[in-house]
Structure formats: C-alpha cells, structure tokens
Design a protein around this motif. Structure first.
Motif, mmCIF file in Angstrom:
data_model
loop_
_atom_site.group_PDB
_atom_site.id
_atom_site.type_symbol
_atom_site.label_atom_id
_atom_site.label_comp_id
_atom_site.label_asym_id
_atom_site.label_seq_id
_atom_site.Cartn_x
_atom_site.Cartn_y
_atom_site.Cartn_z
ATOM 1 N N HIS C 24 23.386 -4.512 -10.000
ATOM 2 C CA HIS C 24 22.671 -5.817 -10.203
ATOM 3 C C HIS C 24 21.288 -5.241 -9.992
ATOM 4 N N THR C 177 5.890 -10.729 -9.396
ATOM 5 C CA THR C 177 7.526 -10.374 -9.450
ATOM 6 C C THR C 177 8.256 -10.588 -8.294
ATOM 7 N N GLU C 348 20.071 -9.232 -7.635
ATOM 8 C CA GLU C 348 19.113 -9.215 -8.767
ATOM 9 C C GLU C 348 17.664 -9.690 -8.262
ATOM 10 N N LEU C 352 13.807 -6.928 -8.000
ATOM 11 C CA LEU C 352 12.270 -7.044 -8.266
ATOM 12 C C LEU C 352 11.152 -6.633 -6.926
ATOM 13 N N GLU C 384 3.461 -5.567 -14.107
ATOM 14 C CA GLU C 384 4.163 -5.932 -15.310
ATOM 15 C C GLU C 384 5.216 -4.836 -15.713
ATOM 16 N N ALA C 387 8.449 -6.138 -14.307
ATOM 17 C CA ALA C 387 8.980 -7.092 -15.355
ATOM 18 C C ALA C 387 9.754 -6.728 -16.439
ATOM 19 N N PHE C 388 8.920 -5.630 -16.982
ATOM 20 C CA PHE C 388 9.548 -5.074 -17.993
ATOM 21 C C PHE C 388 10.683 -4.250 -18.092
ATOM 22 N N LYS C 390 13.020 -4.693 -15.512
ATOM 23 C CA LYS C 390 13.907 -5.628 -15.319
ATOM 24 C C LYS C 390 14.569 -6.233 -16.679
ATOM 25 N N LEU C 391 13.606 -6.718 -17.389
ATOM 26 C CA LEU C 391 13.838 -7.356 -18.830
ATOM 27 C C LEU C 391 14.668 -6.109 -19.450
ATOM 28 N N MET C 394 18.154 -5.695 -18.327
ATOM 29 C CA MET C 394 19.111 -6.931 -18.644
ATOM 30 C C MET C 394 19.346 -6.889 -20.235
ATOM 31 N N ILE C 396 16.978 -7.181 -22.497
ATOM 32 C CA ILE C 396 15.913 -7.970 -23.146
ATOM 33 C C ILE C 396 14.842 -7.394 -23.870
ATOM 34 N N GLU C 397 14.423 -7.475 -24.938
ATOM 35 C CA GLU C 397 13.267 -6.872 -25.659
ATOM 36 C C GLU C 397 12.294 -7.997 -25.953
ATOM 37 N N ILE C 398 10.747 -7.481 -25.439
ATOM 38 C CA ILE C 398 9.883 -8.565 -25.631
ATOM 39 C C ILE C 398 9.260 -8.137 -26.865
ATOM 40 N N GLU C 399 8.130 -9.014 -27.119
ATOM 41 C CA GLU C 399 7.316 -9.055 -28.197
ATOM 42 C C GLU C 399 6.030 -7.913 -27.827
#
Lengths: 416, 416, 416, 416
Positions: C24, C177, C348, C352, C384, C387-388, C390-391, C394, C396-399
């Motif tokens: 996790h 974070t 989880e 961070l 940052e 956070a990136f 971690k995403l 998980m 998750i892709e961001i813009e």
C-alpha cells in the motif's frame, strides 16, 4: 390535415426544442426504433391529452413513427409550447389542437375534437379525457387507455370499483421508473432550480426545513445538503422520521423548525402543513416554497389574511409583512415551485415516464383482446425494460445473472 | 434455580456489558417501563433461542421485568457471551442454558431443556426451536411464537402452506424498523468497521466495488463514499442499477469492475457473484469482503483451487497468490465481514429488532385467543410505535397531524 | 552485525507485515526503484530514530536498497513492533536497536548506540536525537538531518534562531503531502476507526460534536457526516467557523454543544477545550474522544476529580459517574484515539510522509555542500514529485500543460 | 445634486431590490450601524467605480450612512441596474453616473466625472480608475484606495514595484472572506445555477468533468456530486490532483475525460484547457461551460473554425455540429456561465466582499497618515471581524478562548 395551433411559422424554433429534448431521451428514442421497425401501431388511431411540450413531442413522434395516427390536445390551458405544436403539425403530420392561453371552452372543444376520430387508444394526463369519454363518447370501441397522473388514476379506480369503467387503463404513474425518478430525482433538482431562479439566494449556510420525507422530500433534502445547507426534516410518520434521522438530518416538529429555518420547502401532499401560526413564529426573511402537487400545503389564504402589506420583490417572490413586523417571502404563490419558477422536469426524467407510456400503448395494442376493463399497473417487465433502455442509452452496461445464480436465487428469496 | 452457564464469577463483567448495551437501547427500555408497570407477562413462561449477547440480555430482562419466567438457550454454539450469561443468571434470575463453544449435542440438549418448562410463548432465531417443537413437543399449548430471521421465516411459511403450523408466529424480520435499519444502517456501518479492523487500509482514494444495491449495498456504498472512496455498483436489476446511477455511483458489470477495483464488497444474497474468473481479472492487491448473509457470494472454493499459495497476513486477512502472479486478499474467509472481523450490529440497531420482539410477544399474549395459526408480519402500529419510542429515546419529537389534515389525507391518498 | 531486538524468531511474521505495508506504499516503492538503480546512497551511513513499524521498515529498506548503512532506534518505548524489528535485522541487514517495552534508559542507550557509527545523515521523530547530537555528539560531521514532527521542528527552529544549529535539517512535517493527508485523510479515518473499536456505537443518528475545524477536524467532521451523524463544529476562529457553516455543519460554542452532543471529538491543539464544566452539562451517556496530538484537550484531570465512580466498560472505554448522576464515557484516557484504540495511520498515508523522508535524504546527500545550517521546508518539487508518484502508483494519470499554457499562466498568476 | 442615470422613475423598483439584497447582507448592515453611529466618514468624499447592482447599493449606502459623500460610476458598460441607480439617487442622495448600455466614451466620461470632486478615498473594480488617476489626476490628495479584483491588484502591484504608486491601496480581493467564499461557495453554486438555467438538464446520472481543482473547481465539483453527478477532475498539479482523489473524485487527463464526459466545466485560469482536439473526442451531446474569469479556457475560436453548423437552441445554449457528425453545446459563448446565464454571486456572498470594502475604507481613513504608498492585504483582524459579523448576522455564536488557552496556544504554535 386537421389541426388548430397558434402559428405554423414557429415550427422551426419548435423543431430545435424537440431535437434538444430528444437528445436527452435515449430510452424513448430506442423504443422508437424498435416500434418503428415493426410498425407496431400501423392503422392505430391514438387520441391524447397531454401537456404539449417538447418532451411530449418526442413521445407522440415515437407513436407516429410506429405507424399510428395521432390526435393531440393540451392537458392544461397554459402549458402548450406553441412552437412545439407548430413543429408537430408541420414536420410530423400530427393533428394538434392546442395553444397557449386557450380558454376553458377551447380546452373542452379541443378534447371533443380529438375524440371525433374514433381512436383505438387514448392517453390522458389528469383524467378529464377519460371522464369525457365515459360521459359523451361511450360508443367508441377503445382497446384501452393510459393515465399519467395520480389524480387521474384515483378517478379511474373509483370508476373501476363502481363497475363502470369502459376499457382497460394502464396507470403509468405507478411505474417504478416513473414515480421514483420523477419525484426524487426530477423534483429534487427542479425544486431547487425554481427556488434559485426565484430568489438567487445562497443555499450554503442556510437552515433549510423540508416538510415531508417522502420521495420528493428525500430528493430535495439530499440536494440541499449537497449545496451546503443544514437540513431539518419535519415528518408525521415515525418510520420516515427515523429514516431521516439515520440519513443524518435533524428532525423536529414544525413549531420548533419554524423558529430557526431560513428556507421552508413543503412536500407532504397534505394541507396547511405550514400554517398561519407557524409563519408567525418564523424569523424575519424566511422563504416559503412548495414542491407538492397542490397549492394547499402552505396556508396562503391565512397568510394573506394576516399580512399587513404584500408586494412583489422579484418574479415569483412576494413579500408578506406580518403583524409582528417580520417579513416572509412566498414563492410562486405556494404553487409547485419547480413548475412555476423553473421549467419542471428535465427531459431526462420525462424520458422515463414517456417510455412507459409508449410501451404501455404497445402493451394495450398487443393484448387488448385478453385484458379486462380494469386499471392496471405498468407490468414489471415494461418497467425493467425502460430502466434497461435508459441505462443503455446512457452507455451503462449492467451485470447479468448466470444460470447457476438464477437457480440459486429461486430457492432463497430473501431480501438483502 | 435451573441454569447451565460457564462461570458465574463472570457475572460482574457481564453486568457492565449489559449496562453499556442498555444505555444505547432507549426504545426497549421505554417498552420495559411500560410492560413492567402493567406486569403484562405475569405468569407467562417464555422459552427463547437467541444469540446470548448483551443486547439479547436487554431483551430478556425486559420480558422478565414484565413478569415472565425466561428460559434462554443460545442460537449458535459460538455466539454466547459467557459473562452476559452469568449476569443474567446471577442478577436477573433468568434460566440460561448456553455457553461459548458448546457442542452440537449441547446445543440441542439446551434447546430441549428450555422446552421442558412448557412455555406459553417461544422466540427463535433461525427456526431450529420451532422445528424441534413441531417434531417432539407437539403437545405444548403455545400462545404463539416469534422468529427473528429470514431463514426461519421461510421455514415457517413452508409449514404454514402445508397446513402443519401448530401456533401463530410473528415474523419480526419483516418489520420495517428491523430490516431497513439492520441492513442499511447497521450492516452499512459494521461492514466497513470489519474491513478496517481486518486490514487497516485507507478508504479514501480507493476504488470500491459494491456488488448488489439492495438495502445492505446502499448502506455500504454511501458510507464508503462518505469516507472518500470512488464507488462502483454492480447490479443485475436495471431498476436498482438506475437508482445507483442517479445516486451518483458508477455502474458496470463485474467483468469490467473486476479490473479496476481495489476493494470488493458483496451484498447480493446470490451465489458466486465474484467468481474465479473475476478474481483472475483483478489488480494485484485487491481485497475481497462479503457482507451478505451466507458465505456463498465470493467463490472461495474456486479461489482456493487456483491459489498457488495461501497465507494469513493479519487476523481475518488471507493472501491468495494467483497463477498470474497477482495477490488478492480475502477477508474472514468470505463470511459476513461485520460479524467475523468486527462486532456485528451496534446495540442501537438491535434496539429496534428487540423492541419489535418485545411488543410482538405482548401482541401474542394479548391476542392469542383470536389469532390464527399463521405467520404474521409485525403489525404496522407496532412498527410505528417502535420507531416512535426510538425517536423519543433519542430526544426527537416529530410532527403530529391536525384533525383537518387527517380528514384531508383520507380523501387523497397519493404518495409523494 | 550489531543489533539489539527482542526475538529474531519473529522475523517471518514481521516480513509479512512489511509486505502488507509495502503493498500500500506505491510512491515509496517507486522511489526505492529510482534510488536503488543509481545507488544514490552508496557509502552513506544513516542513523534514524523512528517508530519501528511496518511502514518505517518500508522506508529504511528503501534507504538500504539505495546503498546506505542503516542504524535504527525506536522513537517511543511502546511503539516498536518486535516482529518487524526482527525481520529488518534478519532479512535486510539493518542495525536495529529497539524493542517494545524498553525502559527510558534503554531508549537513550539505543540512541547513543546508533550515533556511534558516525552517520552522514540523521532522521528523527520528535527531536530527541537532534538534541542528543547537539549535546554530546557535536563532532560528528553530518551532511544534514530530517525531522518528522511539528514538535521536533519547533525545537530545531529555536536552535536555528539562537544560531546553534549544527547542520541543515529538512522539516518533513511541513510538506503539503504530509500534513494535509496525515491530518485530514489519515486521522479523519483512523479517529473514527478508533472510536468504533472502543465503543461499537452506531454513528448514524448521533449528534457528533467536532471541536476544532483545522485539517484534522475537517476530516473527522466530513467522515462522521458520511456515516450518518448530525455534526456540530465548535471553533474559536471566525474564519474557520464560517467555513464550517458554509460546508453545511452547525456551529456553536461548547457550552451549547455540550448539552446536545452524543459524541465529542477534540482536534484543536489547545488545552481543556472540553472542561469539567462542559462535562457537567452533557447528556447521560455522552462519549468523549481526543484526536489531537497531546492528551490535554479534554480536562481528564478535572474529570477524575469530580467523578464519583470510574470503571472500565470495554477496552479503551471508561465510565465516569458524575455528581449529577449522569455517566460519561472517556475513550483511551483522552489520548489520541486513533493511535490508542486503533492502529494509527494506514500505510497509504505513511507512504506520503516517508516518500518525503526518502527524497529529503536524497536532497541532503546531493546538496550538502551548498545548503546552510538552517531548517528547510521540503522543496516544492519534492512535494509535487511525491504526489505525482503516489498518483502514478494508484494508476492515476494527470493532465500536463501545453507550452502555450505554460506561457499564458506565467503572465497571469491569479488564483482560481 | 449632480448625477446621471437612465430614469429616476425606476427608483421604487430599485428600492425593493436593494431591500432584498440588504436582507441577505447582515454583516454589512451591522458594519453600517457601527460606522454610522460614530459618523466615521464625516466630511469624507469617496469616488467609486463598481458594478452598480443592488449589492453595491448596500455598500455605498453604508458609506453614506457613515457620513461620506459618494460619487459612483459603473465598472462595466452592461452591468448597471438602472432601477438601483435611480433609487440611490432619489432616496439616498448618492451621485451616480452610470446606466446600462453606456458607450465606451460614456464609461470614461463617467469616471472622469466622479474624480472631479477631489475624493479622499477611491474604490475600484478592475483598476481602470486607479490607472486614470495615475495618468490624469495625479494632484488629488488621496488617503488611499481599495481594489476589488485580481486583475486590478496585478496592475497596482506592477505600479508599486516600479515605485510609481501614488497612494496606499488595500487589495480586498485577497481577503480570506472574499476569495474563499466568492470562489468556492459563490461560484460553486451560481455556476450550476447558470448551467441549469441555460440547459435545464438533469445533473443526476451525468458524468461531469471539472477542469481545475482550485477553489472554484472544488465548489463546483462538490455541488455537482451533491446533485447526483459522477464527477471527474482534470488537474495539472499533482498536489491538487491527489486532493481531488482523496476527496473521492476520479482524476484523469482531458484526453481521457473528453471521451466520457456529459458536462464539462472549466475553472483553471488557463488558456485552451478544452481544445479543439479534445472537443473532437467528445460524445454527441456534450455540454461545455466555463466558470473561470476569462473566456479563454475553452477554445471557442477553434471550435467555431471546425464547426460545420452553429445554431442557438436556447438562450445561452449554442449547438456546434462537428465534422465528425457529433453535436456539442457551448454555454454563454464560453464566458463565465454564472454571470452570463444566471445572476452571478448571491447577495450573501457579496456581503463578505463588501464588508471588507467598508472596513478597508475605514482602515484607510483612520490610518492614512501612517501607512505607506503600497498595496496592502486586508488586515487579518478585519478579515476575522467580517467573518464574525457574518456569523452573528446568521445567528451563530462561536467559541471563545479562555485565558488559559490563549497562554497555552502561544507556546505551542503547531497546526492541527
């Protein structure tokens, strides 16, 4: 072609409205494709009394596409959208007899007009058409009819009990996909929309009192909370009150809620749930709105009697100055705030009701030889089909049971 | 006094447990005061097979306070809290025949034991007691009985249909205040509690897949969302699926949800809703829990067959290494996660069930001469009374209808 | 190899715990891969005082994988997980000097022990290690250190201001974070977990009073609402109070909230926010829990003074009988309820914090020649990056911004 | 008395509007009482360029009540409410120079007009008045000024940096009680209001894509979820993206969200966050709205270039037929949807901004001798006072710290 509408030159504007509605009515459109490819209503004449709106247009265009001849009158002298009526006549060949602002006499004339064509099926919204047939057109050989509203259904059930009902009727109102979504989802949103258009108040931080925790009340309460209000529920049923409490709402009688509410919304189906005495307990600036069907829930008459001064502040917002010096604000004169101050149900909600209508007509046409002169609920499989088509139209696939699961569930019918 | 419990010296600890439970069971306590002051059960003998927990203690103490003699056996060999059993014997004079870890034989012996006293009323949780009476104690002159569970009710209804039921039974399970709150509120919370105790995972940011959108599923879905999960609902009913969608949840079939879920919770009442094939689609680390009554919803047998390795990571958390290299984590071996890994329903929820039990016994005692040998639902007025007393016990007052409103609503029975 | 742990035979159980944690902690694992492939810490000695938990294991295993030698002592005599300590020694070659239940003397001995190895970097949780270095090990040539807690940062900033700080320190605590997710998400969930494990009460329908609307209070308030409570916020800051109100919570002073709350949770960082006088106003059965760092928020001393009787009802739940006859229930003796009665932060969340730790050590190693002897915040790009990762972990892709957008936003730096 | 408005006979209608606004602006009214009883602005001349709305009327009436002479011009040629302007002139003796539909020349003439009276204080909304003073009225001896908007503040900060600022300015925009509530609460609600008025779509069941998770985006996302939408957040900042995820929203880049969204709302402050290419990926029927300050967030120009056909479906709803045959619907031509299609911020929100304005003017008047020619943030105690008065006006009391607590918190300044 026979018709009577205000102005055919509005047809192009009406066509755009209908397209906008149909864009948000995927279930009905999918039923249209189905009924149309089989020409299910070929040779069938349908006379309908419905609000002549862009969503109704989507319904009657579906019936027409399936092969029927349609004769349409308005179910309310004020609800006809003249541009939509014009488009139905001009582009769809539908016999519309309706215009906005028609007189009471016109209203009945139009109803008589559409019955002249000896329909096979009738559709009604309120029960006036059914009543007229039973009174003056007893010789029409009808396969059956549908009824959209609770009020109409009550009238028809009374006829059924007295043994005088002339043809089978399907009570579309009782479909799960109608009442649940109409009430909780449709009115839940549109009541708030109406309140915002009438007042432009900020919901966040307000104490909102929702009177009645039926389906409408639940929808309103959850959406008000979603916009940041503290919500109090007033209920007479201990079962519903306990549900409201477990859903996280505060619960109290109106005499207590009256003193702390900023915004009051009624949805009980009962009379004077906000009484003169309650209003006299309210804070200066309290706002009163009704989301129930009839304008009896707030004692408007009593309020007018005690008011020292009444003036219109904004469209649909009237200020009442009370003997105690406080001012309260009544929206839309206590009538259904979502219809009066906003635009009623979104097309997405009517998609469900009208899909039930279309499939109920189909059911009548297919089964008219075998069904009795009674008031029927919408068959469960139609209800489920409507839900299924709606989901599909929204791009949603659901789970299907395996054979093993079908067997298993047959043995153990316990509810989770 | 006859009894059979593990250790009377545990009575003081048991007494504290009972006090803690009763602190959170205001409806039952208020019924206790009422039945006790009228000595409603004076001279009545009641034999009950129930889980011997602190909440059950609150129930039987209520029956005793109303004048009854109580004979209590456990409804499950593992569910008896020995300290509670001891306290009931020592401080309340209740004839308890139950201990944790009793054998199957002990279990039946204890049931036989409590039937020796020729009870007037019997209470059961599962239907074994009712079955035993119909088999071996047909001569007891029973006023009637109650049944707590769906399973028991199904067995009794079968007897009723075959015309062999010996006495009237009230199906407490079907009370609105039981099934709605047990399922949505009770299991909704305790399932999450069980998952957290078993895994200590963070809910926020997870993709949670709730299989089944009945009352249990709704409760779980809304609470998972309340803790920050993205929730997907898997449903076979298009009506429920549409409700889930309108409630803001994503909806898809398991074959798609399987690939993106982090946490899966089943609550369908059906078999193998998470199959071996679904598990093979899952992400590494996926967690599987069941909140449905029986441990059939996840195909545990299939999972064990394909697993390359199984090991216990934490209490109630077992790791299954799959042929594809991924690991999935099964909680509580697929049994009800709220009972196995947490403590089942909070006292506040049992307050509702057991208030229905107490008032149902009262109903049987009062009406045994007139009611038939059938399975009855809890009368609506008992259901409403339970809700009312619960609200009152929580300090909540509700609205009451005026005479004018009672008249009005009689005429127009339309649902909001 | 030097180490001092309780029992090496626990290593296998510890290994499973560590694996469960690392499952996790995707951000930290991804940093491990990165630092490990470049052997970023080759030849570096790191001495760390941290809670020896499975999550800390994931951190030090990361540092080790990057090439460092690790010397680890516990930051609290009670927080060491002996199985984890054993696994770190046996399977990872990490020099652990810590066991659960070590004495105060042991605690300091262990700290002295890990400083003997002349570390290049130190990591601390509370500031005791930094203090010891400044007192007794002033000759160690340190690149720098990190500090996990607010308390430690306050001590270090005092040193910095007095000009006596011997090496640069990165205040991991101040990373976005860290504090945002630790507090709102981590404590938000785990405080409720602790309350449920201690009491097994039903949240739905309760009036919950959250004292303090900082990040912790917000997390708790929103999750309590998500489980069906009516939530009242008590705040001294009008700005935060207004936010709470606009978020839909009721707001009032404690003297009023005290009378209506069922459950009280403190998270203010201040002293006696629930005083003796407040407790005397409370309803019978009120439950008191603290989610703030120190056990000063509830006046436990005052409560003990006025109590007529105190008894333990359940683990972590103590009943206080008040002079007015009411009983209130204090959880975990007023200490942090999520640590005392549950398991503290889920892995989880630690992912961070500890990713910030690992990258902060990397920053120190890379930049130790150029940075000054000051207390630094975690650089924004590390925050940052955490956070990136971690995403990404998980799924998750961001813009990403286009060049045009980067240009545009440079000109107009207005906040939305 | 000098003034220039459209039609004084509209004054009575305007007066009602102002009363309605003031009913919902309790903080400002309470400041009015305070400033008025001390005649804080006696002899002061204030020239203001603001949107001449009912809320601005409440502000300038407050300044007037405190003794000031007010000269008011409009800050936008289209935003003046002529009835409000008339009421201010007729009933309040305020020198208004503004009318709806004034030309660009009129706009500048009016600004020049109000500067002729040699004001002591100026108030601006956008920075044009400040610019005009620096250009043509450098001789006015100003105590200072205020600025409402970010844009204006940026212009003034540029002047400050170049050392050319002639007087101190307070940046009202940066007050916590302004930006947080304006953005999250005000725009959060009014953007949805605008979308509903423009489209009358059903929110429930829709996939809503919120682009940008700043304060505006958060407000919109949480309210859309509160109305039943599934919400996807698109973000470039990993920190904000992680927050969105932990708040329970789905997060993905626009290229993926474009394919599944039903409704898109932008709130980033950046350019072309919905590009032509994104639009070509969208589903038939997708709806596009902007809630950011400038109409640059959706590439309207690109959309117009590729559109095969454009037509107006409803007010503020335009249909674009794309080369791929799909139709998308752009609201309000990509301008701020809450201003264009609804009524902008509710009075309750402006209450906060304008209370900051009034107290900032008071601050300038009191401190003009001591403050420098710089751009100042609103002092924290003013911000807190505004929040406090707002709460009080809403009937909310907050907690106060004891002396013991004030002492304690001084020592330990750690954030919860």
């Amino acid at each position: 072609m026979e018709y009577n509408v205000k102005d055919l030159s509005l047809a192009d504007q009406g066509k755009k409205q209908i397209e906008w509605a149909e864009m948000h009515m995927p279930a009905l459109i999918s039923i249209r494709q189905q009924l149309s490819s089989s020409q299910a209503f070929k040779g069938i004449r349908i006379s309908a009394v419905l609000h002549v709106t862009k969503e109704t247009a989507a319904l009657v265009r579906t019936l027409k596409a399936a092969g029927a001849d349609i004769y349409l009158a308005g179910s309310n002298p004020l609800s006809t959208q003249d541009d939509v009526a014009a488009a139905l006549v001009k582009y769809d060949g539908i016999h519309v007899f309706a215009w906005k602002g028609e007189s009471e006499t016109d209203y009945y004339n139009n109803m008589n007009e559409i019955l002249k064509y000896e329909p096979n099926v009738v559709m009604d919204d309120g029960g006036d058409l059914h009543a007229l047939i039973h009174e003056k057109y007893r010789n029409i050989k009808l396969f059956g009819g549908t009824e959209e509203t609770t009020t109409g259904v009550i009238r028809l059930k009374a006829m059924e009990e007295q043994g005088v009902l002339l043809y089978p009727v399907i009570a579309v109102n009782n479909a799960f996909t109608k009442y649940l979504f109409d009430n909780r989802v449709g009115t839940g949103q549109s009541a708030i929309d109406g309140i915002l258009r009438a007042t432009n108040i900020l919901i966040a931080g307000k104490v909102a009192v929702v009177v009645g925790y039926g389906w409408v009340g639940r929808g309103i309460a959850s959406r008000l909370r979603g916009m940041g209000a503290r919500v109090i529920v007033v209920e007479v049923s201990p079962l519903r009150a306990l549900e409201a409490l477990m859903d996280g709402f505060d619960v109290m009688p109106m005499k207590d809620a009256a003193k702390i509410g900023d915004l009051f919304v009624t949805a009980t189906g009962n009379i004077n749930v906000i009484s003169k005495d309650h209003i006299l307990l309210m804070k200066n600036g309290a706002i009163l709105a009704n989301a129930g069907h009839f304008n009896v829930e707030i004692d408007v008459k009593g309020l007018k009697e005690i008011a020292k001064n009444i003036r219109t502040i904004r469209p649909y917002t009237e200020e009442y100055e009370l003997p105690n010096g406080n001012k309260v604000y009544l929206l839309a004169d206590g009538r259904l705030v979502n219809l009066a101050a906003a635009e009623g149900h979104p097309s997405e909600v009517m998609d469900l009701s009208f899909s039930n209508q279309a499939l109920s007509v189909d059911y009548i046409v297919k089964n008219h030889l075998s069904i009795e002169k009674r008031v029927y609920n919408v068959p469960l499989d139609i209800d489920e089909q409507v839900a299924f088509l709606k989901l599909k139209g929204m791009g949603i696939e659901i789970e299907t049971m395996t054979e093993e699961q079908k067997e298993y569930i047959k043995q153990w019918k316990y509810g989770t």
